[in-house]
Write a protein that holds these residues in place. Structure first.
Motif, short mmCIF file in Angstrom:
data_model
loop_
_atom_site.label_atom_id
_atom_site.label_comp_id
_atom_site.label_asym_id
_atom_site.label_seq_id
_atom_site.Cartn_x
_atom_site.Cartn_y
_atom_site.Cartn_z
N VAL A 123 0.87 -1.18 0.00
CA VAL A 123 0.00 0.00 0.00
C VAL A 123 0.90 1.23 0.00
O VAL A 123 1.57 1.52 1.00
CB VAL A 123 -0.94 0.01 1.21
CG1 VAL A 123 -1.88 1.23 1.16
CG2 VAL A 123 -1.76 -1.28 1.27
N ASN A 124 0.93 1.94 -1.12
CA ASN A 124 1.86 3.06 -1.29
C ASN A 124 1.20 4.43 -1.16
O ASN A 124 1.79 5.44 -1.56
CB ASN A 124 2.54 2.98 -2.67
CG ASN A 124 3.66 1.95 -2.69
OD1 ASN A 124 4.31 1.71 -1.69
ND2 ASN A 124 3.89 1.35 -3.85
N SER A 125 0.01 4.48 -0.59
CA SER A 125 -0.72 5.75 -0.56
C SER A 125 -1.22 6.09 0.84
O SER A 125 -2.32 6.62 1.00
CB SER A 125 -1.90 5.68 -1.53
OG SER A 125 -2.73 4.55 -1.24
N THR A 166 6.08 12.75 7.39
CA THR A 166 4.85 12.10 7.82
C THR A 166 3.72 12.23 6.81
O THR A 166 2.62 11.74 7.05
CB THR A 166 4.38 12.69 9.17
OG1 THR A 166 4.19 14.10 9.02
CG2 THR A 166 5.40 12.44 10.25
N HIS A 167 3.97 12.87 5.69
CA HIS A 167 2.90 13.11 4.71
C HIS A 167 2.62 11.91 3.82
O HIS A 167 1.57 11.84 3.18
CB HIS A 167 3.26 14.31 3.83
CG HIS A 167 3.50 15.56 4.61
ND1 HIS A 167 2.47 16.29 5.17
CD2 HIS A 167 4.65 16.20 4.94
CE1 HIS A 167 2.98 17.34 5.80
NE2 HIS A 167 4.29 17.30 5.68
N TYR A 202 -1.50 -1.41 -3.99
CA TYR A 202 -2.70 -0.60 -3.81
C TYR A 202 -2.31 0.87 -3.69
O TYR A 202 -1.48 1.24 -2.85
CB TYR A 202 -3.44 -1.04 -2.53
CG TYR A 202 -4.72 -0.27 -2.27
CD1 TYR A 202 -5.95 -0.75 -2.72
CD2 TYR A 202 -4.69 0.95 -1.59
CE1 TYR A 202 -7.12 -0.05 -2.49
CE2 TYR A 202 -5.86 1.67 -1.37
CZ TYR A 202 -7.07 1.16 -1.81
OH TYR A 202 -8.22 1.87 -1.59
N GLY A 203 -2.90 1.71 -4.51
CA GLY A 203 -2.63 3.13 -4.44
C GLY A 203 -1.24 3.49 -4.93
O GLY A 203 -0.41 2.64 -5.25
N PRO A 257 0.30 11.07 -1.16
CA PRO A 257 -0.54 10.09 -1.86
C PRO A 257 -1.17 10.72 -3.08
O PRO A 257 -1.60 11.89 -3.05
CB PRO A 257 -1.59 9.71 -0.81
CG PRO A 257 -0.95 10.02 0.51
CD PRO A 257 -0.10 11.24 0.26
N ALA A 258 -1.27 9.95 -4.16
CA ALA A 258 -1.87 10.44 -5.40
C ALA A 258 -3.14 9.67 -5.73
O ALA A 258 -4.19 10.26 -5.94
CB ALA A 258 -0.86 10.33 -6.55
N ASP A 259 -3.04 8.37 -5.79
CA ASP A 259 -4.18 7.54 -6.17
C ASP A 259 -4.62 6.70 -4.98
O ASP A 259 -3.80 6.12 -4.28
CB ASP A 259 -3.76 6.63 -7.34
CG ASP A 259 -4.86 5.66 -7.74
OD1 ASP A 259 -5.98 6.13 -8.02
OD2 ASP A 259 -4.60 4.45 -7.75
#
Length: 476
Positions: free
Chosen positions: A111-113, A402-403, A420-421, A430-432
């Motif tokens: 999960v990259n978002s 932390t964003h 995911y994302g 996060p973008a998607d």
């Protein structure tokens, strides 16, 4: 199992049986502030197939940009020298320094978002948000590192899970190892049951980098005159406990004392406990699979505790003080300086072997579908290379960020081999399909089949344990 010895002269209460510090109390007032909902088995339609969760928390703030969300097309001042490599799952790419985990990527959901922005941009708030799912309140900004754990904090997700399971017959429902972050007086908030009541606090097993096969329960040390041969004499044990009651405030603390007392007795006398805590009988080949480091052996211990039926096990990455100066950190993932060499030479290889070994071992034993794995941290790292505290760009560090961060899931009903994302082109936001730590916590609850996330305060009023966020259902 628990070591029986004499406390050193510098200890706070020599020759005292301490039930606090590991079986509850945790430096907090233990008055029960809330009760969880009904305890029971997970609902068969409540989510994933997990009976236990292992949370691997990378203390310090792991760099998502150099591990599982690399940006090879970003400008040089962001991307760093590491390259992504293909894995066992099409579309999942990891750092070139994670080759063993790459071979297990068909089990992973990356999960990259995760957007976890907090005003303080520091460790205390990051721990709290990622361990509880709740945004840090204003005291984290005003107090900083002096914001210690409080009895009315929101509870750690592991204690929420533990409170909803039937009591373990010999162990406890939430166990944390190989240390309690961080060194007093700067104990990190968010890792305790807090308003759920200290009877749900984790049991702490303490490890040692120099002796990675050995784990101790520091709460369980006996008076010198009470030897092992007298452990089964309940009257002698309770007499020893009575001598320790003077250490606690007489009012609120006594109310939970009998619960802690019973846990202490069960742990000290249980043969099952002794077997669960003993890694010496693990085959050498199994230990080598994880790597005989304190973090690798902590994950091996976690697997044994899953086998013993413990619902929630947390492994907090133990820092290596020998690399602290080299990385401008405490020896963990807080890589303010020399980020790339510290990751390449120390952090990623140890993590790679240990976590890939855990996934493969659980899979070989047919336990992965019933065991949820989660890897997270208190934050990501700043996309632009160069931390002013370590010489700027020449210091090759990454500051706190932390964003945006990434988390890994595996097992427990999670569909592996997926990402995911996504984050933006430099990994800053996060973008998607953006989510938050609240979504991550809800995903754990969903995997464990928790339906009712209501608790009741001391006046009998119900309140939600986590009202923000929702499970990331597409992962299942």
């Amino acid at each position: 199992m628990a070591r029986i010895d004499r406390q050193g002269a510098s200890g706070p209460s020599r020759r005292t049986f301490l039930v606090a510090s590991g079986l509850g109390l945790s430096g907090l007032s233990p008055g029960r502030l809330a009760t969880a909902g009904a305890v029971g088995e997970p609902s068969p339609t409540g989510g994933g197939s997990a009976k236990s969760t292992i949370l691997f928390f990378l203390c310090g703030g792991a760099s998502h940009l150099d591990s599982w969300d690399l940006k090879p097309d970003a400008p040089a001042e962001f991307r760093g020298p590491f390259l992504p490599i293909a894995t066992s799952a099409p579309g999942v790419r990891l750092s070139e320094h994670l080759p063993l985990l790459a071979s297990q990527a068909h089990h992973l959901a990356v999960v990259n978002s995760v957007g976890a922005s907090v005003a303080t941009n520091d460790h205390h708030a990051g721990y709290y948000y990622n361990l509880t799912g709740h945004r840090p309140d204003s005291t984290f900004l005003t107090l900083g590192n002096d914001r210690t754990p409080r009895p009315d904090d929101w509870p750690f997700m592991g204690t929420v899970v533990g409170s909803r399971r039937p009591p373990h017959p010999t162990l406890v429902n939430a166990i944390t190892l190989p240390h309690k972050p961080s060194r007093a007086p700067y104990t990190r908030p968010g890792q305790f049951a807090a308003r759920l009541g200290v009877e749900h606090d984790p049991l702490y097993l303490m490890g040692d980098r120099a002796r990675p096969l050995n784990f101790q329960v520091p709460a369980l040390t006996l008076q010198a005159e009470v030897g092992p041969e007298r452990l089964r004499d309940r009257r002698a044990l309770l007499s020893a406990v009575d001598g320790a009651r003077r250490e606690f405030d007489r009012a609120e603390r006594v109310r939970t004392y009998s619960t802690l007392e019973q846990k202490a007795l069960a742990l000290l006398c249980s043969g099952e406990t002794a077997r669960a805590f003993d890694l010496a009988d693990e085959p050498e080949a199994v230990r080598a699979r994880y790597g005989e480091t304190v973090n690798g052996m902590s994950l091996l211990m976690a697997r044994r505790l899953v086998e013993a039926g413990v619902p929630f096990i947390t492994v907090f990455w133990m820092e290596d003080r020998e690399i602290a100066d080299r990385c401008k950190s405490a020896g963990g993932w807080d890589t303010h300086g020399n980020n790339f060499n510290c990751l390449k030479e120390y952090l990623l290889p140890e993590f790679d072997r240990a976590f890939a070994g855990l996934i493969a071992d659980l899979d070989d034993r047919g336990m992965l579908d019933q065991t949820l794995l989660l890897v997270t941290s208190e934050m990501g790292r700043k996309p632009r290379i160069g931390d002013p505290r370590s010489g700027g760009q020449s210091g090759a560090g990454r500051d706190h960020w932390t964003h945006c961060q990434s988390v890994l899931f595996a097992g427990g009903g999670i569909r592996g081999g997926q990402v995911y994302g996504s984050s933006d082109r430099v990994g800053a936001y996060p973008a998607d399909r953006p989510v938050t730590p609240a979504h991550v916590a809800h995903t754990v609850y969903h995997a464990m089949g928790l339906q009712d996330l209501q608790a009741t305060d001391v006046e009998g009023r119900p309140f939600p344990l986590l009202s923000e966020g929702a499970p990331i259902r597409d992962l299942f």
